[in-house]
Design a protein around this motif. Structure first.
Motif, PDB file in Angstrom:
ATOM      1  N   GLY A 191       0.792  -1.229   0.000  1.00  0.00           N
ATOM      2  CA  GLY A 191       0.000   0.000   0.000  1.00  0.00           C
ATOM      3  C   GLY A 191       0.817   1.270   0.000  1.00  0.00           C
ATOM      4  N   GLY A 192       2.102   1.187   0.379  1.00  0.00           N
ATOM      5  CA  GLY A 192       2.950   2.367   0.413  1.00  0.00           C
ATOM      6  C   GLY A 192       2.583   3.352   1.508  1.00  0.00           C
ATOM      7  N   LEU A 193       1.894   2.883   2.555  1.00  0.00           N
ATOM      8  CA  LEU A 193       1.466   3.751   3.655  1.00  0.00           C
ATOM      9  C   LEU A 193       2.473   3.647   4.794  1.00  0.00           C
ATOM     10  N   ILE A 194       3.034   4.776   5.204  1.00  0.00           N
ATOM     11  CA  ILE A 194       4.097   4.778   6.204  1.00  0.00           C
ATOM     12  C   ILE A 194       3.493   4.939   7.594  1.00  0.00           C
ATOM     13  N   SER A 195       3.556   3.870   8.363  1.00  0.00           N
ATOM     14  CA  SER A 195       3.045   3.870   9.729  1.00  0.00           C
ATOM     15  C   SER A 195       3.889   2.914  10.553  1.00  0.00           C
ATOM     16  N   ILE A 196       4.083   3.243  11.835  1.00  0.00           N
ATOM     17  CA  ILE A 196       4.818   2.322  12.703  1.00  0.00           C
ATOM     18  C   ILE A 196       3.948   1.859  13.873  1.00  0.00           C
ATOM     19  N   ALA A 197       2.641   2.123  13.769  1.00  0.00           N
ATOM     20  CA  ALA A 197       1.742   1.833  14.899  1.00  0.00           C
ATOM     21  C   ALA A 197       1.178   0.420  14.862  1.00  0.00           C
ATOM     22  N   HIS A 198       1.766  -0.470  14.068  1.00  0.00           N
ATOM     23  CA  HIS A 198       1.200  -1.810  13.948  1.00  0.00           C
ATOM     24  C   HIS A 198       1.085  -2.532  15.293  1.00  0.00           C
ATOM     25  N   PRO A 199       2.060  -2.393  16.208  1.00  0.00           N
ATOM     26  CA  PRO A 199       1.933  -3.092  17.498  1.00  0.00           C
ATOM     27  C   PRO A 199       0.731  -2.648  18.326  1.00  0.00           C
ATOM     28  N   ILE A 200       0.241  -1.435  18.131  1.00  0.00           N
ATOM     29  CA  ILE A 200      -0.895  -0.995  18.942  1.00  0.00           C
ATOM     30  C   ILE A 200      -2.166  -1.721  18.527  1.00  0.00           C
ATOM     31  N   PHE A 201      -2.273  -2.105  17.265  1.00  0.00           N
ATOM     32  CA  PHE A 201      -3.434  -2.897  16.827  1.00  0.00           C
ATOM     33  C   PHE A 201      -3.281  -4.351  17.285  1.00  0.00           C
ATOM     34  N   PHE A 202      -2.044  -4.791  17.356  1.00  0.00           N
ATOM     35  CA  PHE A 202      -1.711  -6.074  17.983  1.00  0.00           C
ATOM     36  C   PHE A 202      -2.176  -6.055  19.442  1.00  0.00           C
ATOM     37  N   GLY A 238      -4.931 -10.035  -7.625  1.00  0.00           N
ATOM     38  CA  GLY A 238      -6.172  -9.851  -8.362  1.00  0.00           C
ATOM     39  C   GLY A 238      -6.333  -8.437  -8.889  1.00  0.00           C
ATOM     40  N   PRO A 239      -7.490  -8.144  -9.458  1.00  0.00           N
ATOM     41  CA  PRO A 239      -7.759  -6.800  -9.992  1.00  0.00           C
ATOM     42  C   PRO A 239      -7.621  -5.703  -8.946  1.00  0.00           C
ATOM     43  N   TYR A 240      -8.037  -5.989  -7.717  1.00  0.00           N
ATOM     44  CA  TYR A 240      -7.921  -4.985  -6.664  1.00  0.00           C
ATOM     45  C   TYR A 240      -6.456  -4.686  -6.366  1.00  0.00           C
ATOM     46  N   GLY A 241      -5.628  -5.712  -6.448  1.00  0.00           N
ATOM     47  CA  GLY A 241      -4.197  -5.523  -6.223  1.00  0.00           C
ATOM     48  C   GLY A 241      -3.566  -4.631  -7.268  1.00  0.00           C
ATOM     49  N   ARG A 242      -4.032  -4.724  -8.503  1.00  0.00           N
ATOM     50  CA  ARG A 242      -3.513  -3.847  -9.551  1.00  0.00           C
ATOM     51  C   ARG A 242      -3.874  -2.393  -9.257  1.00  0.00           C
ATOM     52  N   ALA A 243      -5.067  -2.186  -8.711  1.00  0.00           N
ATOM     53  CA  ALA A 243      -5.466  -0.832  -8.328  1.00  0.00           C
ATOM     54  C   ALA A 243      -4.603  -0.327  -7.171  1.00  0.00           C
ATOM     55  N   VAL A 244      -4.300  -1.205  -6.215  1.00  0.00           N
ATOM     56  CA  VAL A 244      -3.456  -0.832  -5.088  1.00  0.00           C
ATOM     57  C   VAL A 244      -2.058  -0.435  -5.578  1.00  0.00           C
ATOM     58  N   ASP A 301       2.121   3.603  -6.758  1.00  0.00           N
ATOM     59  CA  ASP A 301       3.170   4.071  -7.662  1.00  0.00           C
ATOM     60  C   ASP A 301       2.963   5.508  -8.125  1.00  0.00           C
ATOM     61  N   ASP A 302       1.716   5.897  -8.359  1.00  0.00           N
ATOM     62  CA  ASP A 302       1.447   7.265  -8.819  1.00  0.00           C
ATOM     63  C   ASP A 302       0.017   7.635  -8.430  1.00  0.00           C
ATOM     64  N   LEU A 325      -7.680   3.501   3.006  1.00  0.00           N
ATOM     65  CA  LEU A 325      -8.406   3.144   4.225  1.00  0.00           C
ATOM     66  C   LEU A 325      -8.612   1.635   4.321  1.00  0.00           C
ATOM     67  N   THR A 326      -8.961   1.019   3.202  1.00  0.00           N
ATOM     68  CA  THR A 326      -9.234  -0.417   3.187  1.00  0.00           C
ATOM     69  C   THR A 326      -7.982  -1.226   3.487  1.00  0.00           C
ATOM     70  N   ILE A 327      -6.878  -0.885   2.811  1.00  0.00           N
ATOM     71  CA  ILE A 327      -5.620  -1.604   3.019  1.00  0.00           C
ATOM     72  C   ILE A 327      -5.147  -1.470   4.463  1.00  0.00           C
ATOM     73  N   PHE A 328      -5.219  -0.248   4.989  1.00  0.00           N
ATOM     74  CA  PHE A 328      -4.767  -0.001   6.358  1.00  0.00           C
ATOM     75  C   PHE A 328      -5.649  -0.754   7.362  1.00  0.00           C
ATOM     76  N   ALA A 329      -6.954  -0.764   7.116  1.00  0.00           N
ATOM     77  CA  ALA A 329      -7.877  -1.427   8.034  1.00  0.00           C
ATOM     78  C   ALA A 329      -7.715  -2.940   8.000  1.00  0.00           C
ATOM     79  N   ILE A 330      -7.540  -3.508   6.819  1.00  0.00           N
ATOM     80  CA  ILE A 330      -7.362  -4.960   6.713  1.00  0.00           C
ATOM     81  C   ILE A 330      -6.086  -5.394   7.429  1.00  0.00           C
ATOM     82  N   GLY A 331      -4.981  -4.685   7.154  1.00  0.00           N
ATOM     83  CA  GLY A 331      -3.713  -5.019   7.796  1.00  0.00           C
ATOM     84  C   GLY A 331      -3.791  -4.907   9.315  1.00  0.00           C
ATOM     85  N   SER A 332      -4.454  -3.862   9.807  1.00  0.00           N
ATOM     86  CA  SER A 332      -4.582  -3.654  11.254  1.00  0.00           C
ATOM     87  C   SER A 332      -5.488  -4.702  11.883  1.00  0.00           C
ATOM     88  N   GLY A 333      -6.566  -5.060  11.193  1.00  0.00           N
ATOM     89  CA  GLY A 333      -7.464  -6.093  11.698  1.00  0.00           C
ATOM     90  C   GLY A 333      -6.766  -7.440  11.830  1.00  0.00           C
TER      91      GLY A 333
END
Length: 286
Positions: free
Chosen positions: A28-39, A151-157, A162-163, A179-187
Motif C-alpha cells: 500500500g505504500g502507507l508509512i506507519s509504525i503503529a502496527h503493534p498498537i493494533f496487535f 487480483g484486480p484490486y491488487g492492480r489498483a493498489v 506508484d502514482d 483506508l481499506t488496506i490499512f484497516a485490513i492489515g490492522s485487523g
C-alpha cells in the motif's frame, strides 16, 4: 522439544504481523509504525472478553480483530486526507497515547498488565495445539494477501501506490483504497493479538512499545518489502537469531540492548546493500 514448539507459536504470530504490516507499507505504500498498537488492541480485547464474558475463543479473537479494524479507520481517516507523512506522525502519537491509557486504566490491569486470561487448551499438547493454530492462521493470512494483491484490486493498489496523482485523475478513489488496506492489515494484527493473549494468558503495555515496531519493520525490510513470502522469511530469521544469541548466556542488561542494535544494523545494512530484501518482489506482468 517444548522450546521449539513454543518458538513455532511465536513464528506463526509474527508471520501474521509482518505479512499484515507488509500489506500496509509494502503493497500500500502507507508509512506507519503503529502496527503493534493494533496487535495490543486485539490482545487486550480478547483477554477482557475471555475474562469477563467467557466468550467463545473464536468469537473473542474475531472481536479483537474487528476492534483493531475499526480503530485503524479512526486513526487513518483524518491523517490520510492530507498528504505527506501525517500518517506516520499520527501513528506515533496514537501508539504512545493509547499505551499510556492502557497503563493507567484499571480494567486493563494498568502498568502491571492484564493477567488471568482463561486457559482454553489443557494438557501436555497445549503448545502444539497453539503452534498448529498460529501457523495455520499465518498460512491463511499469507495466501489471502497473495490472492488480494494478485487480483484486480491488487492492480489498483499498485497503481495508487506508484502514482497517486495519475490514479486519481483516472477517476479512482485513492482514499478508499488506503483506508481499506490499512484497516485490513490492522485487523489481521488484532487477530494475531488474540492468539497471543490466549497462549500467554497475560499481556502488558511494555510488550507493544516502539521496540516492537522496530522488530516488525525489520522483519519486513530484511525479508523483502512488497514480497509475499519475504515477511515470512524475515519473521523466521528475526525470531531464530535472538534465540541463537541467547545461548551465549549473556547478562540480560546486555541482551536487551543487543537485540535493538541487531535490528537497527540489519535494517541499515539491507537498505543500503540489498534494499529488495532476501526475497525480492516479483515484477507484475501487465
Amino acid at each position: 522439544m517444548e522450546y521449539f514448539v513454543s518458538l513455532a507459536v511465536l513464528i506463526g504470530i509474527y508471520v501474521i504481523l509482518s505479512s499484515s504490516f507488509n500489506l500496509i507499507i509494502g503493497f500500500g505504500g502507507l508509512i506507519s509504525i503503529a502496527h503493534p498498537i493494533f496487535f495490543a488492541i486485539g490482545a487486550y480485547t480478547t483477554g477482557l472478553l475471555a475474562i469477563h464474558f467467557n466468550l467463545n475463543p473464536v468469537l473473542a479473537v474475531l472481536c479483537g480483530g474487528g476492534l483493531a479494524f475499526v480503530a485503524s479507520i479512526m486513526l487513518s481517516l483524518p491523517s490520510l486526507r492530507v498528504s505527506g507523512d501525517y500518517l506516520l506522525i499520527t501513528s506515533i502519537g496514537f501508539q504512545l497515547g493509547l499505551l499510556e491509557i492502557m497503563k493507567h486504566l484499571g480494567i486493563t490491569g494498568g502498568a502491571s498488565g492484564l493477567g488471568g486470561i482463561p486457559n482454553i487448551v489443557h494438557g501436555s499438547n497445549r503448545s502444539a495445539v497453539f503452534a498448529v493454530v498460529s501457523c495455520a492462521m499465518a498460512v491463511v493470512v499469507v495466501l489471502f494477501i497473495r490472492w488480494l494483491i494478485n487480483g484486480p484490486y491488487g492492480r489498483a493498489v499498485s497503481a495508487m501506490r506508484d502514482d497517486e496523482l495519475a490514479f486519481s485523475t483516472l477517476g479512482r478513489n485513492a482514499m478508499n483504497i488506503k483506508l481499506t488496506i490499512f484497516a485490513i492489515g490492522s485487523g489481521l494484527a488484532g487477530i494475531a493479538g488474540g492468539i497471543y493473549a490466549y497462549y500467554y494468558q497475560y499481556v502488558s503495555p511494555e510488550q507493544f512499545e516502539i521496540l516492537q515496531s522496530a522488530m516488525i519493520l525489520t522483519m519486513v525490510v530484511v525479508g523483502g518489502m512488497g514480497s509475499h513470502w519475504g515477511p515470512v522469511v524475515g519473521a523466521m530469521l528475526l525470531l531464530i537469531l535472538p534465540q541463537a544469541i541467547s545461548f551465549l548466556n549473556l547478562p540480560l542488561s546486555i541482551m536487551a540492548p543487543l537485540q535493538g542494535v541487531i535490528f537497527s544494523l540489519l535494517v541499515i545494512l539491507f537498505l543500503f546493500l540489498r534494499p529488495q530484501g532476501l526475497v525480492a518482489p516479483r515484477k507484475r506482468q501487465h
